[in-house]
Structures are given as C-alpha cells and as structure tokens.
Write an enzyme that holds these catalytic residues in place. Structure first.
Site, PDB file in Angstrom:
ATOM      1  N   HIS A   1       0.875  -1.184   0.000  1.00 59.11           N
ATOM      2  CA  HIS A   1       0.000   0.000   0.000  1.00 59.11           C
ATOM      3  C   HIS A   1       0.904   1.223   0.000  1.00 59.11           C
ATOM      4  CE1 HIS A   1      -3.414   2.464   0.609  1.00 59.11           C
ATOM      5  NE2 HIS A   1      -3.821   2.077   1.801  1.00 59.11           N
TER       6      HIS A   1
ATOM      7  N   ASP B   1       2.638   5.876  -6.604  1.00 64.64           N
ATOM      8  CA  ASP B   1       3.885   5.778  -5.837  1.00 64.64           C
ATOM      9  C   ASP B   1       5.126   5.731  -6.707  1.00 64.64           C
ATOM     10  OD1 ASP B   1       2.891   5.912  -3.331  1.00 64.64           O
ATOM     11  OD2 ASP B   1       2.547   3.763  -3.141  1.00 64.64           O
TER      12      ASP B   1
ATOM     13  N   HIS C   1      -2.205  -1.961  -9.680  1.00 64.54           N
ATOM     14  CA  HIS C   1      -3.172  -1.384  -8.750  1.00 64.54           C
ATOM     15  C   HIS C   1      -4.402  -2.264  -8.722  1.00 64.54           C
ATOM     16  CE1 HIS C   1      -5.882   1.540  -6.904  1.00 64.54           C
ATOM     17  NE2 HIS C   1      -4.776   2.077  -6.430  1.00 64.54           N
TER      18      HIS C   1
HETATM   19  N1  ACO Z   1       4.971  -6.158 -10.964  1.00 68.14           N
HETATM   20  C1  ACO Z   1       4.862  -7.335 -11.614  1.00 68.14           C
HETATM   21  N2  ACO Z   1       3.713  -8.054 -11.669  1.00 68.14           N
HETATM   22  C2  ACO Z   1       2.658  -7.557 -11.027  1.00 68.14           C
HETATM   23  C3  ACO Z   1       2.703  -6.332 -10.329  1.00 68.14           C
HETATM   24  C4  ACO Z   1       3.922  -5.629 -10.318  1.00 68.14           C
HETATM   25  N3  ACO Z   1       4.045  -4.486  -9.666  1.00 68.14           N
HETATM   26  N4  ACO Z   1       1.498  -6.096  -9.784  1.00 68.14           N
HETATM   27  C5  ACO Z   1       0.702  -7.121 -10.110  1.00 68.14           C
HETATM   28  N5  ACO Z   1       1.408  -8.012 -10.861  1.00 68.14           N
HETATM   29  C6  ACO Z   1       0.918  -9.277 -11.395  1.00 68.14           C
HETATM   30  C7  ACO Z   1       0.923 -10.326 -10.315  1.00 68.14           C
HETATM   31  O1  ACO Z   1       2.146 -11.016 -10.241  1.00 68.14           O
HETATM   32  C8  ACO Z   1      -0.223 -11.212 -10.742  1.00 68.14           C
HETATM   33  O2  ACO Z   1       0.257 -12.037 -11.760  1.00 68.14           O
HETATM   34  P1  ACO Z   1      -0.309 -13.531 -11.926  1.00 68.14           P
HETATM   35  O3  ACO Z   1      -1.774 -13.358 -12.252  1.00 68.14           O
HETATM   36  O4  ACO Z   1       0.507 -14.090 -13.042  1.00 68.14           O
HETATM   37  O5  ACO Z   1      -0.076 -14.214 -10.606  1.00 68.14           O
HETATM   38  C9  ACO Z   1      -1.214 -10.240 -11.382  1.00 68.14           C
HETATM   39  O6  ACO Z   1      -0.438  -9.092 -11.772  1.00 68.14           O
HETATM   40  C10 ACO Z   1      -2.295  -9.797 -10.417  1.00 68.14           C
HETATM   41  O7  ACO Z   1      -1.688  -9.414  -9.199  1.00 68.14           O
HETATM   42  P2  ACO Z   1      -2.509  -9.292  -7.854  1.00 68.14           P
HETATM   43  O8  ACO Z   1      -1.567  -9.200  -6.685  1.00 68.14           O
HETATM   44  O9  ACO Z   1      -3.561 -10.331  -7.800  1.00 68.14           O
HETATM   45  O10 ACO Z   1      -3.210  -7.928  -8.079  1.00 68.14           O
HETATM   46  P3  ACO Z   1      -3.739  -6.987  -6.977  1.00 68.14           P
HETATM   47  O11 ACO Z   1      -4.772  -6.170  -7.614  1.00 68.14           O
HETATM   48  O12 ACO Z   1      -4.112  -7.708  -5.744  1.00 68.14           O
HETATM   49  O13 ACO Z   1      -2.411  -6.138  -6.665  1.00 68.14           O
HETATM   50  C11 ACO Z   1      -0.987  -4.515  -5.863  1.00 68.14           C
HETATM   51  C12 ACO Z   1      -2.361  -4.808  -6.463  1.00 68.14           C
HETATM   52  C13 ACO Z   1      -0.850  -5.148  -4.484  1.00 68.14           C
HETATM   53  C14 ACO Z   1      -0.852  -2.993  -5.743  1.00 68.14           C
HETATM   54  C15 ACO Z   1       0.129  -5.078  -6.808  1.00 68.14           C
HETATM   55  O14 ACO Z   1      -0.011  -4.529  -8.095  1.00 68.14           O
HETATM   56  C16 ACO Z   1       1.534  -4.839  -6.274  1.00 68.14           C
HETATM   57  O15 ACO Z   1       2.011  -5.585  -5.437  1.00 68.14           O
HETATM   58  N6  ACO Z   1       2.207  -3.744  -6.779  1.00 68.14           N
HETATM   59  C17 ACO Z   1       3.519  -3.412  -6.303  1.00 68.14           C
HETATM   60  C18 ACO Z   1       3.424  -2.593  -5.019  1.00 68.14           C
HETATM   61  C19 ACO Z   1       2.871  -1.209  -5.246  1.00 68.14           C
HETATM   62  O16 ACO Z   1       3.295  -0.501  -6.145  1.00 68.14           O
HETATM   63  N7  ACO Z   1       1.926  -0.796  -4.386  1.00 68.14           N
HETATM   64  C20 ACO Z   1       1.315   0.511  -4.430  1.00 68.14           C
HETATM   65  C21 ACO Z   1      -0.111   0.425  -4.843  1.00 68.14           C
HETATM   66  S1  ACO Z   1      -0.796   2.036  -5.057  1.00 68.14           S
HETATM   67  C22 ACO Z   1      -1.161   2.514  -3.507  1.00 68.14           C
HETATM   68  O17 ACO Z   1      -1.367   1.794  -2.580  1.00 68.14           O
HETATM   69  C23 ACO Z   1      -1.170   3.963  -3.312  1.00 68.14           C
END
Ligand code: ACO
Length: 379
Positions: A223, A315, A262
C-alpha cells in the site's frame, strides 16, 4: 453450507460494501474524481486546503469559507509538549511507527477525543490534518539530534511541511509540487487503509482510533510503502540502460516491480500522470535529470505489462519527487499519511452517518469433531 457452495471473494476484490458520495474511481478508464471534480483539474487549479474542504464539506468553498478553514488549519499545527516527549522516547523507530504511536497518544490530549458527533469529528479531523505534519517533522528533527522547528502560522500546508524539514521557506514551485502531491493522495475510495478506518469506525470507535488504524494499514509495502521501495529500486537500477535487465530479472524471480499495478486501476493511474510532470520539472530545476530518466526507462521496460492492466501507480513518481526535495526515504510513507488525513476523516464521517458493523464471514475449512486429548497423553 459447505465450502463448495460458498462464493469466496478473496481480497474482497470487486466487492461493493457500501455507497459513497466522496470519491469516484473508474479503474478501466483511469478516472478519479473527488466530489465530482476531476483530479487533473484539482491538481492543476486547486490547493490541498481547498481540496480538503471539498472532501470534508462536499462543495468548493467560497473565499470566506476557505479563509476560515485555512485559519483553523494554521491554528491547529502545534502539538502538546508531552507528544514531543513520547517522540523523543521512541526516536529510533521507523517514522510510521512513531506517527502511529503519536496519533494514538494525541487522543489523550484532545478534549473531544471520545465525542463522535459530526461536528466534533470534523473538528478533530481538521486538527489531525494539521498535527500529523508536525509529528512527522518533529520526529525527523529529533532523530537528527535537533530541536523540532515550530510550525509556521503563515505558510500554506505544503510550504509549512517543507519548512519544518530544515527551516527554509521553499520556493513557490517546490511548495506547489508538494501541494499537488498532497492533493493526489487526499482520498482514494475504499483502499486498504480507508477500509480499515471504516471497519474501526463501524464499531463506533472514535476518529483517533480510526486514523491510527489507517496509519497502521498504510505502512505495508503493498500500500503506502511502495514509494520507499521505488526509490530503493531506482538506486539499484542505477542508470537508464540497466532498466530492461533489472525488470527481466525481477520477472524471472517472480518478484513485483514496485510502483506498478493497482487493485482498481487497470488503465493509467491519473495521479501518476500528474506526478510524472512534477518529477520531470523538478529534475530539470535541480539540474539532475538522471532520476527521471531511470523512471522513464523502467516504464519503457514495463510496457509489456500494460496488456495485463499493469501501469505505473501514484507511488512510482512520488518517491523521486521526495528524494529530489531532500526528504529522507523513510519519510515517504508518512508523507502519504499527511495527505490522506482528510480522506480518512470523511470516510469515517460517512461510515458514522449510516453506520453498520463491518463483519464479513470466513468459510471454515479445518477439522471438525476433534477428540480432546489431555496434555499428558499428547504426542
Ligand atoms: N509487478 C509485476 N507483476 C505484477 C505487479 C507488479 N508491480 N502487480 C501485479 N502483478 C501481477 C501479479 O504477479 C499477478 O500475476 P499472476 O496473475 O501471473 O499471478 C497479477 O499481476 C495480479 O496481481 P494481484 O496481486 O492479484 O493484483 P492486486 O490487484 O491484488 O495487486 C498490488 C495490487 C498489491 C498494488 C500489486 O499490483 C503490487 O504488489 N504492486 C507493487 C506494489 C505497489 O506498487 N503498491 C502501491 C499500490 S498504489 C497505492 O497503494 C497507493
């Protein structure tokens, strides 16, 4: 009902649990509106103070209303000396831990702490909006062996925040970039921290409790913690030509690229677009374009992910802005919290208005009818 008959919504993904009149997000098209006003208009034309008023009161203020609101914000910036003592006693902790502890402790000094009426909650939200920046910067000074810089009673919210970093009044352009950063962070629907704040308010707990909850939830790297990790990543990448290999290696090891993806936005995060311009401008102003160039190279390397709806999030650019402003990396998440107080406050007020205990279910998949064996007979 058996587990097979139950539809599980893991992560509460795509679950609507209530209605809101505060923030609209269209993740498919990358649209964000506060009270119906587009984030691009607000970022470019408004101020954090005006946006806070808009979120809290549901309309843009008149000149007199904004003047009165600004006055209350400026008058609330000081924090009790006993909070400074608490900060001193835990100065080695991460700034988010200090912030969480100090906000929780502030309730002991707030005469309206347990008053959950609309008016008292609004007043507390305004006070907290002003006190949180003072806590963050007081801790930063104390851990550096200095006395905290008294908050200004004249400067804007954003300019005062930077002023408390080193006692220098920032240029208009720097203050306006910080202001924009606070605007884009002010609210974002039912994100994890706001949801947690609502869960807390749903039990009829008070605003200090709900905001302490929000701060706790914001601290996680999935987050608010992402900006800090983006900065680490940019340093690791080192120069634009390494970006492709860096992303490839993360992909190979199944790791995520920080600042991308996201839960709601599957198109461009409109907040990121606003901050991208900010990094570009600041890099030029500071005569150090390398950070911006690395970010652009990582974005290019991440292009293949766009097909899967993974774009740069807010971010991704925020961290480099803070770095270029001379803000220590571990203050990046607290800055997010500084901007988010009005958002958490209005979400708590909305929750109180039509309150219901938030209490979902877990489908039990463990054992049943286990025989209780006395401890002396267990293997
Ligand atoms: N890099 C690479 N792959 C990613 C990323 C990423 N940043 N984010 C999602 N994916 C992929 C996952 O590996 C997953 O792949 P799969 O289906 O092959 O397993 C798919 O996309 C879906 O990912 P989920 O975790 O199910 O998606 P969710 O919607 O729950 O995730 C999250 C959202 C937690 C923000 C995720 O994108 C992440 O971890 N990002 C990196 C951390 C980040 O930047 N957080 C800030 C968010 S913005 C905020 O809070 C203000």
């Amino acid at each position: 009902m058996s587990d097979e008959d139950i539809k599980i919504h893991r992560g509460l993904n795509n679950v609507y649990f209530d209605r809101t009149k505060t923030t609209y997000i269209n993740g498919k098209e990358g649209v964000l509106e506060y009270r119906g006003y587009n984030i691009h208009d607000l970022s470019e034309k408004s101020s954090f103070e005006e946006v806070s008023y808009l979120l809290l009161y549901g309309k843009l203020p008149t000149k007199n209303e904004l003047d009165a609101f600004n006055k209350s914000l400026k008058e609330s910036r000081e924090i009790p000396s006993k909070i400074i003592d608490i900060i001193r006693s835990i100065k080695e902790s991460h700034p988010m831990d200090v912030l969480r502890t100090a906000v929780s402790a502030l309730s002991a000094f707030d005469e309206e702490a347990s008053d959950k009426s609309y008016d008292a909650t609004m007043r507390k939200g305004i006070r907290l909006t002003s006190q949180v920046p003072t806590i963050v910067m007081a801790h930063n000074a104390i851990r550096g062996g200095k006395d905290p810089i008294e908050p200004s009673k004249e400067l804007s919210h954003a300019a005062n925040f930077i002023y408390m970093l080193d006692g220098e009044i920032p240029s208009d352009s720097t203050a306006s970039l910080m202001d924009k950063d606070f605007i884009v962070h002010a609210d974002h629907g039912s994100n994890a921290s706001a949801f947690a704040a609502r869960v807390c308010a749903g039990t009829q707990a008070d605003l200090h409790s709900a905001i302490t909850t929000g701060i706790s939830v914001l601290s996680g790297p999935s987050h608010g913690g992402a900006a800090e990790n983006v900065m680490k990543m940019v340093k690791e990448v080192g120069s634009p030509e390494n970006a492709k290999d860096y992303v490839k290696n993360l992909q190979k090891s199944g790791e995520r690229v920080m600042g991308f993806g996201h839960r709601v936005y599957k198109a461009e995060d409109p907040r990121a677009a606003q901050l991208q311009e900010g990094v570009k401008f600041l890099s030029q102003e500071k005569g150090d374009p390398s950070w911006y160039e690395i970010l652009v190279a990582v974005m290019d390397a991440m292009k293949p992910y766009q097909r899967r709806g993974i774009h740069a999030n807010v971010d991704f650019f925020a961290g480099v802005i803070y770095h270029l402003l001379g803000i220590p990396t571990d203050l990046f998440v607290p800055i997010f919290a500084v901007g988010r107080i009005p958002g958490w406050t209005i979400q708590v007020l909305e929750q109180y208005k039509n309150n219901i205990l938030l209490r979902p279910l877990l489908s039990y998949t463990g054992e049943h009818q286990q025989e209780y064996i006395p401890i002396e007979n267990r293997k």
